[in-house]
Scaffold this active site. Structure first.
Site, PDB file in Angstrom:
ATOM      1  N   GLU A 166      -3.823 -14.806   0.730  1.00  0.00           N
ATOM      2  CA  GLU A 166      -4.416 -14.111   1.865  1.00  0.00           C
ATOM      3  C   GLU A 166      -5.911 -14.383   1.952  1.00  0.00           C
ATOM      4  O   GLU A 166      -6.437 -14.717   3.020  1.00  0.00           O
ATOM      5  CB  GLU A 166      -4.164 -12.609   1.734  1.00  0.00           C
ATOM      6  CG  GLU A 166      -4.705 -11.784   2.869  1.00  0.00           C
ATOM      7  CD  GLU A 166      -4.357 -10.317   2.723  1.00  0.00           C
ATOM      8  OE1 GLU A 166      -4.343  -9.611   3.751  1.00  0.00           O
ATOM      9  OE2 GLU A 166      -4.095  -9.872   1.592  1.00  0.00           O
TER      10      GLU A 166
ATOM     11  N   SER B  80       0.815  -1.217   0.000  1.00  0.00           N
ATOM     12  CA  SER B  80       0.000   0.000   0.000  1.00  0.00           C
ATOM     13  C   SER B  80       0.846   1.263   0.000  1.00  0.00           C
ATOM     14  O   SER B  80       1.929   1.315   0.576  1.00  0.00           O
ATOM     15  CB  SER B  80      -0.926   0.012   1.225  1.00  0.00           C
ATOM     16  OG  SER B  80      -1.807  -1.085   1.192  1.00  0.00           O
TER      17      SER B  80
END
Length: 360
Positions: free
Chosen positions: A222, A107
């Site tokens: 994930e 991010s």
């Protein structure tokens, strides 16, 4: 690595040390990576064995594995699939044995949920890459030994094509980690700055400019972990009901909010159980995990609304009264639940396009 703004050594915290010791004990007994390939230190057994072990482990009071989850469920499978040379063997065994912790450096402040818009760059200089840029909201980066770093290695206009993935040592000179204090009082998120940081090419994962595929495999791991039962609902139903019984007014609004919260929790748990059964049968598809995450978050939101209605100010002012202030974290952590593992909007897009077959 220069650590900025840290007032405690979380890497040496009792909980982290206990988690690493428990992981090492499991690895020594052959349970450190049940589904992993034998050549990388795994046991080579099917996922049914992992699920059976996880169910059994959940019945015991074992150390909180939060500090290990990122490395075990995201970095380890990514390195195993995309690493070159001796890197997978060395790194995967280290994760399995609890020797290292990992973080995800994806991010950025400017990119938001659009991962392909990232601006951190890596320029090749012979057998090394020079990295410059900044990452944000990187969980446990302040205690991680290695990080999964996605960089731009070409023209920004090509977006998905010119990205490359690296596994970087977090103590490399030029890396600064600044902890971000959250409204919960914790500081598990971090801002990570790279100022002319050099990474050897043998730490590259996948092909040059092929980082998007690597990143998608990481995100798939994930979401599969979430759908496979790794993200259990954080709400204790018995304590929730007892809180309402003690402090609720017994009015129709309270009963309705409680019913909505309990239904949402049961639905989320039932869907998670379905995902587990699909994994056992081999029919599980990773995009379905997005549904599991959305249902879990929806249930937490309903619980937060109920807590706010019943407790009011008692949930934000610690009076020492049982069952009041302890619920504050539910409301404060909703944003983190919604963003972690991909924002709600990203998850809904995944469900729409990959589960329902709707157009982009």
């Amino acid at each position: 690595m220069k650590l900025v703004g840290s007032d405690i050594d979380d890497a040496a915290a009792p909980g982290v040390l206990a988690a690493r010791a428990w992981q090492a004990e499991k690895a020594a007994a052959g349970y450190g990576w049940i589904t992993g390939p034998r050549e990388l230190g795994g046991t080579g057994l099917p996922s049914t064995h992992q699920l059976a072990f996880s169910r059994l482990e959940a019945q015991f009071d074992v150390p909180d594995p939060t500090s290990l989850v990122m490395g075990l469920h995201l970095l380890r499978p990514t390195v195993a699939a995309w690493g070159h040379g001796e890197l997978p063997n060395r790194v995967c065994r280290a994760f399995t044995n609890g020797e290292i912790l990992g973080c995800q450096l994806f991010s950025e402040s400017e990119a938001g949920s659009d991962l392909a818009a990232l601006r951190t760059t890596a320029s090749r200089e012979g057998d090394v890459w020079r990295v410059t840029g900044q990452k944000l909201w990187s969980s446990i980066a302040h205690i991680a030994d290695v990080g999964l770093l996605l960089c731009r290695t070409g023209d920004e206009a090509d977006r998905h094509r010119n990205l490359t993935m690296f596994l970087i040592d977090m103590d490399t000179p030029g890396i600064d980690v600044r902890r971000i204090r959250q409204m919960t009082g914790e500081a598990s998120f971090n801002e990570v700055t790279f100022d002319d940081v050099y990474v050897p090419d043998d730490r590259r994962l996948g092909e040059v400019d092929g980082g998007w595929k690597v990143a998608m495999s990481t995100i798939s791991s994930e979401r599969s972990a979430i759908g496979g039962g790794q993200a259990n609902n954080p709400v204790d139903v018995e304590l929730l009901v007892e809180m309402v019984r003690r402090f609720g007014a017994g009015d129709d609004v309270t009963r309705d909010l409680l019913a909505q919260a309990l239904i949402a929790i049961r639905v989320a748990d039932a869907f998670n159980a379905r995902c587990t059964e699909e994994m056992l049968s081999g029919s599980f598809q990773a995009p379905v995990a997005s549904v599991a995450k959305l249902l879990m978050i929806s249930s937490v939101r309903k619980v937060a609304g109920l807590v706010d209605h019943v407790l009011g100010q008692r949930a934000v002012a610690d009076t020492g009264e049982w069952g009041t202030y302890a619920w504050r974290m539910i409301g404060l952590e909703i944003s983190a639940y919604s963003v972690g593992g991909g924002s709600d909007e990203i998850q809904r897009n995944a469900v729409a396009e990959r589960v329902l077959g709707l157009p982009r």
